[in-house]
Design a protein around this motif. Structure first.
Motif, mmCIF file in Angstrom:
data_model
loop_
_atom_site.group_PDB
_atom_site.id
_atom_site.type_symbol
_atom_site.label_atom_id
_atom_site.label_comp_id
_atom_site.label_asym_id
_atom_site.label_seq_id
_atom_site.Cartn_x
_atom_site.Cartn_y
_atom_site.Cartn_z
ATOM 1 N N PHE A 218 50.125 -14.296 -62.938
ATOM 2 C CA PHE A 218 50.247 -15.754 -62.953
ATOM 3 C C PHE A 218 51.715 -16.170 -62.969
ATOM 4 O O PHE A 218 52.143 -16.999 -62.165
ATOM 5 C CB PHE A 218 49.536 -16.317 -64.181
ATOM 6 C CG PHE A 218 49.641 -17.810 -64.328
ATOM 7 C CD1 PHE A 218 48.717 -18.647 -63.711
ATOM 8 C CD2 PHE A 218 50.650 -18.387 -65.082
ATOM 9 C CE1 PHE A 218 48.802 -20.028 -63.843
ATOM 10 C CE2 PHE A 218 50.753 -19.757 -65.222
ATOM 11 C CZ PHE A 218 49.824 -20.583 -64.597
ATOM 12 N N PHE A 219 52.501 -15.617 -63.871
ATOM 13 C CA PHE A 219 53.903 -16.005 -63.999
ATOM 14 C C PHE A 219 54.708 -15.616 -62.755
ATOM 15 O O PHE A 219 55.649 -16.315 -62.376
ATOM 16 C CB PHE A 219 54.516 -15.384 -65.244
ATOM 17 C CG PHE A 219 54.051 -16.014 -66.526
ATOM 18 C CD1 PHE A 219 54.098 -17.389 -66.699
ATOM 19 C CD2 PHE A 219 53.552 -15.231 -67.557
ATOM 20 C CE1 PHE A 219 53.660 -17.980 -67.882
ATOM 21 C CE2 PHE A 219 53.111 -15.813 -68.737
ATOM 22 C CZ PHE A 219 53.171 -17.183 -68.899
ATOM 23 N N LYS A 220 54.340 -14.524 -62.143
ATOM 24 C CA LYS A 220 55.043 -14.110 -60.927
ATOM 25 C C LYS A 220 54.705 -15.043 -59.765
ATOM 26 O O LYS A 220 55.585 -15.439 -58.992
ATOM 27 C CB LYS A 220 54.661 -12.672 -60.581
ATOM 28 C CG LYS A 220 55.439 -12.106 -59.395
ATOM 29 C CD LYS A 220 55.097 -10.639 -59.176
ATOM 30 C CE LYS A 220 55.889 -10.075 -58.004
ATOM 31 N NZ LYS A 220 55.576 -8.634 -57.773
ATOM 32 N N TYR A 221 53.448 -15.421 -59.655
ATOM 33 C CA TYR A 221 53.010 -16.250 -58.533
ATOM 34 C C TYR A 221 53.609 -17.647 -58.589
ATOM 35 O O TYR A 221 54.021 -18.210 -57.569
ATOM 36 C CB TYR A 221 51.481 -16.336 -58.526
ATOM 37 C CG TYR A 221 50.926 -17.146 -57.387
ATOM 38 C CD1 TYR A 221 50.797 -16.603 -56.115
ATOM 39 C CD2 TYR A 221 50.537 -18.481 -57.578
ATOM 40 C CE1 TYR A 221 50.295 -17.347 -55.047
ATOM 41 C CE2 TYR A 221 50.042 -19.234 -56.526
ATOM 42 C CZ TYR A 221 49.921 -18.665 -55.268
ATOM 43 O OH TYR A 221 49.437 -19.417 -54.226
ATOM 44 N N TYR A 222 53.678 -18.242 -59.785
ATOM 45 C CA TYR A 222 54.117 -19.630 -59.903
ATOM 46 C C TYR A 222 55.624 -19.788 -60.116
ATOM 47 O O TYR A 222 56.120 -20.912 -60.212
ATOM 48 C CB TYR A 222 53.339 -20.346 -61.012
ATOM 49 C CG TYR A 222 51.944 -20.704 -60.556
ATOM 50 C CD1 TYR A 222 51.720 -21.803 -59.724
ATOM 51 C CD2 TYR A 222 50.854 -19.905 -60.904
ATOM 52 C CE1 TYR A 222 50.452 -22.112 -59.268
ATOM 53 C CE2 TYR A 222 49.573 -20.208 -60.454
ATOM 54 C CZ TYR A 222 49.385 -21.306 -59.641
ATOM 55 O OH TYR A 222 48.131 -21.606 -59.184
ATOM 56 N N ASN A 223 56.341 -18.675 -60.186
ATOM 57 C CA ASN A 223 57.794 -18.781 -60.206
ATOM 58 C C ASN A 223 58.280 -19.376 -58.883
ATOM 59 O O ASN A 223 57.768 -19.053 -57.811
ATOM 60 C CB ASN A 223 58.418 -17.397 -60.408
ATOM 61 C CG ASN A 223 59.922 -17.427 -60.252
ATOM 62 O OD1 ASN A 223 60.651 -17.924 -61.103
ATOM 63 N ND2 ASN A 223 60.404 -16.896 -59.130
ATOM 64 N N ILE A 224 59.268 -20.249 -58.962
ATOM 65 C CA ILE A 224 59.829 -20.893 -57.774
ATOM 66 C C ILE A 224 61.209 -20.305 -57.496
ATOM 67 O O ILE A 224 62.035 -20.178 -58.397
ATOM 68 C CB ILE A 224 59.954 -22.414 -57.974
ATOM 69 C CG1 ILE A 224 58.565 -23.033 -58.156
ATOM 70 C CG2 ILE A 224 60.681 -23.071 -56.799
ATOM 71 C CD1 ILE A 224 58.603 -24.501 -58.535
ATOM 72 N N THR A 225 61.429 -19.933 -56.240
ATOM 73 C CA THR A 225 62.752 -19.462 -55.846
ATOM 74 C C THR A 225 63.664 -20.678 -55.724
ATOM 75 O O THR A 225 63.502 -21.508 -54.834
ATOM 76 C CB THR A 225 62.706 -18.705 -54.513
ATOM 77 O OG1 THR A 225 61.841 -17.573 -54.648
ATOM 78 C CG2 THR A 225 64.100 -18.223 -54.118
ATOM 79 N N LYS A 226 64.591 -20.780 -56.653
ATOM 80 C CA LYS A 226 65.467 -21.946 -56.695
ATOM 81 C C LYS A 226 66.526 -21.845 -55.604
ATOM 82 O O LYS A 226 67.190 -20.813 -55.471
ATOM 83 C CB LYS A 226 66.126 -22.050 -58.074
ATOM 84 C CG LYS A 226 66.782 -23.388 -58.344
ATOM 85 C CD LYS A 226 67.293 -23.460 -59.779
ATOM 86 C CE LYS A 226 67.924 -24.808 -60.068
ATOM 87 N NZ LYS A 226 68.453 -24.878 -61.459
ATOM 88 N N LYS A 227 66.686 -22.912 -54.839
ATOM 89 C CA LYS A 227 67.668 -22.925 -53.766
ATOM 90 C C LYS A 227 68.952 -23.616 -54.237
ATOM 91 O O LYS A 227 68.903 -24.621 -54.928
ATOM 92 C CB LYS A 227 67.105 -23.661 -52.542
ATOM 93 C CG LYS A 227 65.875 -22.968 -51.938
ATOM 94 C CD LYS A 227 65.348 -23.733 -50.739
ATOM 95 C CE LYS A 227 64.131 -23.027 -50.151
ATOM 96 N NZ LYS A 227 63.578 -23.766 -48.985
ATOM 97 N N PHE A 228 70.063 -23.026 -53.872
ATOM 98 C CA PHE A 228 71.363 -23.563 -54.276
ATOM 99 C C PHE A 228 72.144 -23.967 -53.031
ATOM 100 O O PHE A 228 72.545 -23.114 -52.237
ATOM 101 C CB PHE A 228 72.148 -22.524 -55.080
ATOM 102 C CG PHE A 228 71.411 -22.024 -56.290
ATOM 103 C CD1 PHE A 228 71.412 -22.767 -57.462
ATOM 104 C CD2 PHE A 228 70.715 -20.830 -56.262
ATOM 105 C CE1 PHE A 228 70.726 -22.329 -58.581
ATOM 106 C CE2 PHE A 228 70.035 -20.379 -57.375
ATOM 107 C CZ PHE A 228 70.045 -21.134 -58.541
ATOM 108 N N ASN A 229 72.308 -25.267 -52.861
ATOM 109 C CA ASN A 229 73.049 -25.776 -51.712
ATOM 110 C C ASN A 229 74.448 -26.167 -52.171
ATOM 111 O O ASN A 229 74.730 -27.338 -52.420
ATOM 112 C CB ASN A 229 72.317 -26.974 -51.097
ATOM 113 C CG ASN A 229 72.940 -27.399 -49.778
ATOM 114 O OD1 ASN A 229 74.026 -26.951 -49.415
ATOM 115 N ND2 ASN A 229 72.258 -28.273 -49.058
#
Length: 323
Positions: A218-229
């Motif tokens: 669950f925790f792996k699936y709902y982690n969001i890859t944060k984008k840094f612009n």
């Protein structure tokens, strides 16, 4: 193979957000003097944070405790977000770990307030206990919103089985907590004590509470890859792009607005917008609500509540600056 058959703990996921931030900052070019100073300051801060987190990761991986370890996670729920340093999942407890690498000593008074002491100067700091509780609240809300996936695995005492740990990783930092409330004093520890804390806590438990395989997925699936612009964030600091725009003056106006509003609403300034979100505002210089909604941390609710004021301040500050 199930984790229960393993002797050593397992690193399931590493978000590497800090490494990605450092790489993005190192790739920035054509910055003016102010931009270079800001970048160097941010790189130093990130490097210190990464060093501290690597210490915690080393300790957890050498604990010989049966658990799944997650490092550097990012979750969103409704209009809130949480950057979580570590999750350690055992059959009895889930540990949410906040890592701090701070220069100076830490004093915790009898009200639970945190004070940083350095070179004879004392200054208040935002409570990492409160910060971590916000992270836990978001995780619980996220879990409960997905009951169709985890329904039979959700314990009625879910909140009681999620533990908050605050770790200070600077070996020279002294934690002065003699007068701190017991529930806070117990959870604020040095990095080299984290494994004994986890072991002592789970040894006190009499009943298993989690299917760790399900929660790990669950925790792996709902982690969001944060984008840094960072190109957008530092756009206003690139050579020949500033025109007559006074970034520092605009920053102060937005900070004053945030402070006055926080006092009026009796809340912490970061609730209005964080320092990171402030820098995003200064870099993107949104002209309307649609552009504001595209910025991280500015969801529909926040834009509806504060958007008009923020945009007015930015547009008046920009004046005739051509964007």
């Amino acid at each position: 193979m199930s984790l229960l058959k393993r002797i050593k703990p397992t690193l399931v996921f590493d978000g590497k957000h800090i490494e990605n931030q450092i790489n993005c900052l190192n790739n920035l070019t054509n910055l003016n003097e102010e931009g270079e100073m800001l970048r160097e300051k941010e790189l130093k801060f990130l490097s210190i944070g990464l060093y501290g987190e690597n210490q915690i990761l080393f300790e957890l991986l050498n604990s010989n405790l049966p658990m799944y370890i997650f490092h550097d996670l990012y979750y969103e729920f409704e209009d809130l977000n949480a950057q979580i340093d570590f999750l350690a999942i055992t059959e009895y407890k889930i540990f949410v770990i906040e890592c701090k690498n701070i220069v100076g000593n830490i004093i915790i008074d009898n009200k639970g307030s945190f004070i940083r002491e350095y070179n004879g100067i004392k200054e208040g700091m935002y409570s990492p206990i409160t910060q971590n509780e916000r992270h836990i609240d978001l995780l619980i809300n996220l879990i409960m919103s997905k009951q169709n996936l985890l329904g039979k695995f959700i314990n009625r005492n879910l909140r009681n089985n999620i533990d908050s740990i605050i770790t200070f990783t600077n070996s020279k930092t002294i934690i002065k907590s003699n007068y701190a409330p017991k529930d806070i004093k117990y959870r604020v520890i040095r990095a080299d004590n984290i494994n004994s804390y986890i072991k002592t806590t789970i040894n006190r438990c009499t009943k298993k509470s989690f299917n760790i395989e399900s929660f790990a997925q669950f925790f792996k699936y709902y982690n969001i890859t944060k984008k840094f612009n960072y190109d957008a964030k530092y756009e206003a600091y690139k050579n020949n792009t500033n025109g007559n725009l006074n970034i520092e003056e605009l920053r102060e106006k937005l900070k004053n607005y945030r402070l006055n509003l926080a006092r009026k609403e009796n809340c912490k300034p970061f609730i209005i917008f964080t320092n990171e979100q402030l820098e995003c505002l200064l870099s993107a210089l949104p002209k309307n609500e649609n552009e504001l909604l595209k910025l991280s941390g500015f969801g529909k609710y926040k834009v509806e509540k504060y958007g008009k004021d923020i945009l007015d301040i930015i547009n008046k500050g920009v004046g005739f600056y051509e964007r």
